[in-house]
Design a protein around this motif. Structure first.
Motif, PDB file in Angstrom:
ATOM      1  N   ALA A 153       0.809  -1.216   0.000  1.00  0.00           N
ATOM      2  CA  ALA A 153       0.000   0.000   0.000  1.00  0.00           C
ATOM      3  C   ALA A 153       0.845   1.270   0.000  1.00  0.00           C
ATOM      4  N   GLY A 154       2.110   1.172   0.428  1.00  0.00           N
ATOM      5  CA  GLY A 154       2.947   2.360   0.467  1.00  0.00           C
ATOM      6  C   GLY A 154       3.884   2.487  -0.721  1.00  0.00           C
ATOM      7  N   GLN A 155       4.444   1.385  -1.156  1.00  0.00           N
ATOM      8  CA  GLN A 155       5.462   1.444  -2.197  1.00  0.00           C
ATOM      9  C   GLN A 155       4.901   1.398  -3.614  1.00  0.00           C
ATOM     10  N   GLU A 156       3.897   0.534  -3.858  1.00  0.00           N
ATOM     11  CA  GLU A 156       3.393   0.406  -5.227  1.00  0.00           C
ATOM     12  C   GLU A 156       1.903   0.042  -5.245  1.00  0.00           C
ATOM     13  N   PRO A 157       1.066   0.889  -4.641  1.00  0.00           N
ATOM     14  CA  PRO A 157      -0.367   0.585  -4.619  1.00  0.00           C
ATOM     15  C   PRO A 157      -0.971   0.511  -6.015  1.00  0.00           C
ATOM     16  N   GLU A 158      -0.339   1.220  -6.964  1.00  0.00           N
ATOM     17  CA  GLU A 158      -0.869   1.226  -8.333  1.00  0.00           C
ATOM     18  C   GLU A 158      -0.795  -0.143  -8.999  1.00  0.00           C
ATOM     19  N   LYS A 159       0.009  -1.051  -8.436  1.00  0.00           N
ATOM     20  CA  LYS A 159       0.128  -2.386  -9.011  1.00  0.00           C
ATOM     21  C   LYS A 159      -0.948  -3.345  -8.483  1.00  0.00           C
ATOM     22  N   GLY A 160      -1.731  -2.893  -7.508  1.00  0.00           N
ATOM     23  CA  GLY A 160      -2.778  -3.740  -6.957  1.00  0.00           C
ATOM     24  C   GLY A 160      -4.137  -3.458  -7.571  1.00  0.00           C
ATOM     25  N   VAL A 161      -5.073  -4.337  -7.279  1.00  0.00           N
ATOM     26  CA  VAL A 161      -6.487  -4.144  -7.640  1.00  0.00           C
ATOM     27  C   VAL A 161      -7.253  -4.176  -6.321  1.00  0.00           C
ATOM     28  N   ASN A 162      -7.754  -3.037  -5.907  1.00  0.00           N
ATOM     29  CA  ASN A 162      -8.296  -2.874  -4.552  1.00  0.00           C
ATOM     30  C   ASN A 162      -9.686  -3.487  -4.417  1.00  0.00           C
ATOM     31  N   ALA A 163      -9.754  -4.641  -3.743  1.00  0.00           N
ATOM     32  CA  ALA A 163     -11.033  -5.335  -3.571  1.00  0.00           C
ATOM     33  C   ALA A 163     -11.976  -4.564  -2.661  1.00  0.00           C
ATOM     34  N   THR A 164     -11.437  -3.751  -1.742  1.00  0.00           N
ATOM     35  CA  THR A 164     -12.298  -2.959  -0.870  1.00  0.00           C
ATOM     36  C   THR A 164     -13.066  -1.913  -1.664  1.00  0.00           C
ATOM     37  N   ILE A 165     -12.371  -1.236  -2.563  1.00  0.00           N
ATOM     38  CA  ILE A 165     -13.050  -0.227  -3.390  1.00  0.00           C
ATOM     39  C   ILE A 165     -14.086  -0.884  -4.294  1.00  0.00           C
ATOM     40  N   GLU A 166     -13.717  -2.036  -4.881  1.00  0.00           N
ATOM     41  CA  GLU A 166     -14.690  -2.749  -5.722  1.00  0.00           C
ATOM     42  C   GLU A 166     -15.900  -3.175  -4.902  1.00  0.00           C
TER      43      GLU A 166
END
Length: 366
Positions: A178-191
Motif C-alpha cells: 500500500a505504500g510502495q506500489e499501490p498502483e500495481k494492486g487491484v483494490n477489492a475494498t473499493i470494488e
C-alpha cells in the motif's frame, strides 16, 4: 402450560450448539410423550436433533422448532419470569410457548389419530437439515399448521410469507504494497464499495420487473461486509453478504438473474457470486381456506375476530406451502419482541390459542 413452558425455556437450545439442541430435544420429547402418550422418533441429521410423532395415516401436519437464536447463558441475564400476565425468557415466544400450546391442543382431543408432529432443531438457521423431513411429511396431508408466534401482539395469523435468498459476493482483486506500489494492486475494498451501492440499487429494478404480489416490493439488502488482510496491503479479497426477500417465485427468479449478472467496476477485479434461493415464497392462496375456517372457529368459541397478515420473514411454512399443502402459520403464542430483549408471551392467550388449534385439527383431519 406455564410450568411446561418454563421447563422448555430453562433448557437453552442455541441453534449453533448441537449438544444443547440435543438436550433440548430430550426435554421436548419427554413433554410430548407425557401429553401424547407416545415417544417420538428421534432423527439426527448432520448432528442436529429433530423429533417426529406420527399417529395413523396423517392428514394434518403440525410443525414447530425447539432451537432458538439465544446464545448459551442468555438465561442468566433474561431468566424465566411471569409477571403482569407476561411470560419472559429466551425463546419463550419463538417458539417454546408455541410448542406447549401445540402439545396441549393435541392432548385435549379424544385421540391424536391422523396427525403428524415435527419439531425440528434448526429452523432458526434455515432448516437446512430438516427441510427434506418436513417436505416429505406433507404427503397426503390436507393441512399444515405452523406454530410460529403470531404476527403481532394482537394475535394476527401469518397468511403469506416472502421467500428468502442469501448470496455472498466474493470480490477478487490483487494484493500490492500500500505504500510502495499501490498502483500495481487491484483494490477489492473499493470494488466491494461499488458492489454495495449496486446491490442497494437493485431493489427498485426487481420490484419493477416482478409481479408485486400480496407482500409488496421485494427487498434486497447488503448486510455483512469484510475486506483486506493487513493495514499496509492493497486488499486482494472482499466478501459481501446480500439478504433477499421476494413476494413471488417470479420475483425471486428475477432477483437471482440480477444478482448473478452484476459486473465489476474496477479493471482487473473479478466477482464470484455464491448462494441463491433458500425458502420459496408462501402465497396468500396457500392459507385462504384454512384462515377462513380458523375465523369461523374463533367466532364459534367467542374469541375476537382473527386477522391475517403477510410478513417478510420466512419459516417452515414456506416449505409446506411450496409442496402444495394448504398451510396456516402464526398459530403459536401471542406476544412480541421475538429475537429481542423485550421478548414476551401473553399468558392469557395461551389457552384460547390452544383451543383454536385443537378444533382446527379436529375439522381438517376428517
Amino acid at each position: 402450560m406455564l410450568s411446561d413452558a418454563e421447563t422448555l425455556v430453562r433448557c437453552e437450545s442455541f441453534s449453533s450448539d448441537l449438544a444443547a439442541v440435543a438436550r433440548s430435544a430430550g426435554v421436548v420429547g419427554i413433554l410430548g410423550t407425557r401429553l401424547l402418550g407416545a415417544a417420538p422418533e428421534r432423527i439426527v441429521i448432520a448432528g442436529v436433533s429433530h423429533l417426529r410423532w406420527s399417529f395413523g395415516v396423517p392428514k394434518v401436519l403440525l410443525v414447530g422448532h425447539h432451537d432458538t437464536v439465544w446464545p448459551m447463558g442468555s438465561i442468566r441475564n433474561r431468566p424465566w419470569s411471569v409477571a403482569g400476565g407476561r411470560a419472559r425468557g429466551p425463546g419463550v415466544l419463538d417458539m417454546k410457548a408455541g410448542l406447549v400450546q401445540m402439545f396441549h391442543a393435541l392432548a385435549s382431543l379424544p385421540s391424536p389419530e391422523g396427525v403428524c408432529v415435527i419439531v425440528n432443531g434448526d429452523e432458526e438457521v434455515g432448516s437446512t437439515t430438516s427441510r427434506r423431513l418436513i417436505e416429505e411429511s406433507t404427503a397426503g396431508c390436507a393441512a399444515a399448521f405452523v406454530l410460529e408466534a403470531s404476527a403481532d401482539d394482537e394475535g394476527a395469523l401469518k397468511t403469506a410469507r416472502k421467500g428468502t435468498s442469501r448470496y455472498e459476493i466474493v470480490v477478487h482483486g490483487k494484493a500490492a504494497h500500500a505504500g510502495q506500489e499501490p498502483e500495481k494492486g487491484v483494490n477489492a475494498t473499493i470494488e466491494a464499495a461499488h458492489q454495495v451501492l449496486s446491490v442497494a440499487g437493485l431493489g427498485a429494478s426487481a420490484a419493477a420487473a416482478a409481479d408485486g404480489g400480496p407482500l409488496g416490493a421485494a427487498t434486497i439488502t447488503p448486510t455483512l461486509l469484510s475486506a483486506g488482510s493487513a493495514r499496509n496491503t492493497v486488499p486482494a479479497l472482499a466478501r459481501l453478504t446480500v439478504d433477499v426477500r421476494a413476494p413471488s417465485a417470479q420475483a425471486q427468479e428475477t432477483i437471482d438473474v440480477l444478482v448473478r449478472g452484476m459486473t465489476p467496476r474496477i479493471p482487473g477485479a473479478r466477482l464470484e457470486v455464491r448462494g441463491g434461493g433458500q425458502r420459496p415464497p408462501m402465497g396468500q392462496e396457500s392459507s385462504a381456506a384454512l384462515f377462513a375456517l380458523a375465523s369461523r372457529i374463533a367466532a364459534e368459541q367467542g374469541q375476537e375476530p382473527l386477522r391475517g397478515v403477510a410478513v417478510g420473514g420466512a419459516s417452515d411454512a414456506n416449505y409446506t406451502a411450496a409442496m402444495g399443502c394448504p398451510t396456516l402459520d402464526g398459530l403459536g403464542a401471542v406476544g412480541a419482541g421475538a429475537h429481542a430483549d423485550s421478548e414476551y408471551v401473553d399468558v392469557t392467550r395461551m389457552v384460547p390459542r390452544a383451543r383454536l388449534l385443537a378444533e382446527l385439527i379436529a375439522r381438517t383431519r376428517r
